[in-house]
Design a protein around this motif. Sequence first.
Motif, PDB file in Angstrom:
ATOM      1  N   CYS A  29       0.749  -1.277   0.022  1.00  0.00           N
ATOM      2  CA  CYS A  29      -0.038  -0.068  -0.213  1.00  0.00           C
ATOM      3  C   CYS A  29       1.026   1.165   0.048  1.00  0.00           C
ATOM      4  O   CYS A  29       0.616   2.206  -0.486  1.00  0.00           O
ATOM      5  N   ARG A  53     -14.309   4.013   2.794  1.00  0.00           N
ATOM      6  CA  ARG A  53     -13.447   3.110   3.598  1.00  0.00           C
ATOM      7  C   ARG A  53     -12.363   2.502   3.124  1.00  0.00           C
ATOM      8  O   ARG A  53     -11.040   2.469   3.609  1.00  0.00           O
ATOM      9  N   GLU A  54     -12.407   1.797   1.579  1.00  0.00           N
ATOM     10  CA  GLU A  54     -11.348   1.141   1.138  1.00  0.00           C
ATOM     11  C   GLU A  54     -10.028   2.086   1.127  1.00  0.00           C
ATOM     12  O   GLU A  54      -8.930   1.591   1.289  1.00  0.00           O
ATOM     13  N   LYS A  55     -10.402   3.277   0.655  1.00  0.00           N
ATOM     14  CA  LYS A  55      -9.123   4.126   0.376  1.00  0.00           C
ATOM     15  C   LYS A  55      -8.594   4.499   1.497  1.00  0.00           C
ATOM     16  O   LYS A  55      -7.286   4.564   1.795  1.00  0.00           O
ATOM     17  N   LEU A 108      -8.271   2.791   4.422  1.00  0.00           N
ATOM     18  CA  LEU A 108      -7.772   1.642   5.075  1.00  0.00           C
ATOM     19  C   LEU A 108      -6.260   1.586   4.167  1.00  0.00           C
ATOM     20  O   LEU A 108      -5.367   1.188   4.798  1.00  0.00           O
ATOM     21  N   LYS A 109      -6.435   1.822   2.927  1.00  0.00           N
ATOM     22  CA  LYS A 109      -4.897   1.848   2.283  1.00  0.00           C
ATOM     23  C   LYS A 109      -4.142   2.818   2.911  1.00  0.00           C
ATOM     24  O   LYS A 109      -2.752   2.712   2.882  1.00  0.00           O
ATOM     25  N   ASP A 115      -9.969  -2.841  10.269  1.00  0.00           N
ATOM     26  CA  ASP A 115      -9.725  -1.489  10.516  1.00  0.00           C
ATOM     27  C   ASP A 115      -9.143  -0.981  11.807  1.00  0.00           C
ATOM     28  O   ASP A 115      -8.342  -0.254  12.005  1.00  0.00           O
TER      29      ASP A 115
END
Length: 811
Positions: A73, A111-113, A115-116, A188
């Motif tokens: 990431c 949320r995905e962005k 978390l990255k 998370d």
Amino acid sequence: FCSGGLIGNNKQRAMLPNKSRGEFVRNQRKDSEGLSESPDLEFEYADTDKWAAELSELYSYTEGPEFHLNMKCFTEDFRTHVKDKKWTELSAPEHRAHAMRLLDGLDVTAREKRLKVARAILYMAQGTFGDCESEAEVQQWMRYNIFLLLEVGTFSALVELLNMEIDNSAACTSAVRKPAISLADSTDLRVLLNIMYLMVETVQQEDLSDSPEWRAAQDTFRTELGSPLYNNEPIAVMLFGMVTKFCSGHAPHFPMKKVLLLLWKTILFTLGGFEQLQHIKMRKREELGLPPLPEDSIRVVRSMRAASPPASASDLIEQQQKRARREHKALIKQDNLDAFNEKDPYKADDPREDEDDSDDNDNPLEPETFPLERDEVMPPPIPHPPCERVSFPKGLPWAPKVREKDIEHFLESSRSKFIGYTLGSDTDTVVGLPRPIHESIRTLKQHKYVSIAEIQIAKEEEYQKTPLSVGEEEVELNSTELLYQGILPSLPQYMIALLKILLAAAPTSKAKTDSINILADVLPEEMPTTVLQSMKLGVDVNRHKEIIVKAISAILLLLLKHFKLNHIYQFEYMAQHLVFANCIPLILKFFNQNIMSYITAKNSISVLDFPHCVVHELPELTAESLEAGDNNQFCWRNLFSCINLLRILNKLTKWKHSRTMMLVVFKSAPILKRALKVKQAMMQLYVLKLLKVQTKYLGRQWRKSNMKTMSAIYQKVRHRLNDDWAYGNDLDARPWDFQAEECALRANIERFNGRRYDKSQSNPDFVPVDNCLQSVLGQRVELPEDFQMNYDLWLEREVFSKPISWEELLQ
């Protein structure tokens, strides 16, 4: 454990010819009598283990693949902005610019962005290990990156995100409905808690080479963590809230090990460790005009040696008689021996055996190791640099202490004996008493010790009796005070939650359907399919539980010690709720196991520990390498936990007769006596203290059978002059006073908390009165609706219909 040790290894004995069996038993007996002793454990007690060990314990082995996911990431984002350079080759302004860019990336709704980006920040906090060649280099870059993240304001952003995740009802609902929770449910939360833990743990490490800017940042961070800046409460209060939410069953996916580790390190960083506690104590005594402490307790304990008391003449005669009896025992049928040795080694022996069978009382302080088993029980000691030792003159390590109450008691009994009357609390008048009594009083006064707690109790009594003349109390708003104010409303729930988790993590606990699941952040999504994977997961689960016990024991001990220094009634409030939540039997249950096996447990795989696993190529794991474990003489965290739990037990029972009787009722003596087999001075000291307070209640036969333990108590534990701990003559310990003692203490605590913290319950008689007519008439008074609707009726009834004699009123 004792019984298994006395019998020895029956399978090995069965392989010997009959003639040799008696010799085999005799050799084992000689060894158990201390002729071939195991060495002292070279363990130095401290606030924490080494930095590398504390970092590695944050991660479970199941999380291993996530290290490279974090790197991926970070690299993807890094390559879009920097083409042909490594992170380690950039300049300081470029480092800062990239850190700011990552911080902005946290402020997105997807949320995905988010978390990255959080994973990329975690990779930075982990020392950008992909660009490093050695573990030392990883730790160096960790320190640099974390101070950089702190400088750009990452921690505040992480706290906000953590609050969002705590309040995420969708995640909580789905976790509650799931039949089995795994690592994936807390991704998370784990990423956020990992970064926060690494920041707190790294910043609190003292380093002489730190720049003045870093030291200033460290002090600022410490102040911010202890202040109610986040959500109007210290960070520790928010983490306590996570613990109670987890225990209530509303959020079973919370990664509890990480929460507890972060809570422990936050309390340690903001309030201070054991060295700081000693400095605070010295400063407070100086401020109160009390004499300095008679010795530095930390240095005294470090200089002590583990006890192996010498045998007296009567003991030697007794041993000879026992040897004759033991040789006779070797002729017992082999099937009986095998049946006897099938007892579960982790199950404690029957306490009655320990009290009645004189074989068990032979030598409690000398560990029983055997020629064929010694390598399995205790590996050879690893050489350590010699720790600082204090040279004491021959004699006792501690200066004796006397309380004012003891002097009064002694004078009262002397006066009633020689003169026939008493003078209450007068400790100066010695008229009519013989000269030896005068000398005794002088000796007692020389060793009189006034504690900070006694001064605080006396002051509190003044505030309660004469609130007007004493005036308003000036409360110092230090970190401890702010934390107490934060946890005060829910302190009982916090204590119950911590003890529930401690019970679930204790090795003696049986798996029950109603117990809480503390393995949510260690179990993988797919359960192991091979024997090797199962063994690895088994080690991981045991290690996970040990780390939880370590964190909870440290949290409770730190809070008790800091609250006791800040104000005795804060300490008593917390201690009483621990007692009400069955903390005393819980700790005794924890020690009711083979404690040597727990302390020498090898639940770690060193090649999988961070940062070793990200710098070196991983060797192929085999069942043999997992079974072998490391080559350490003992497990640091387990010995640390045991000492902490013993210290907590001491704190709860000291000067409390009702709680001391709980130790007696729960048959703690044989459990504690088995813990003396651990040859570590500090652990033995706290076990001996616990045995000392209950000795007078254990009966003459117990004292007679345990003279070596009595001797060790005399040698190692501080003496209280006039304390007849070895006899049954205690005037303070009347059984009918026990409930009254706890009730009186509770009433005092409630009065203290009400006076200092509950402003709504202040006495209306002491509220200032406004005597100015204009200001009183000018006050806006809110009238109820029904009064306003019926105002005309009220005027008619109360004003117009009643005759008023204005002349009399004016006179």
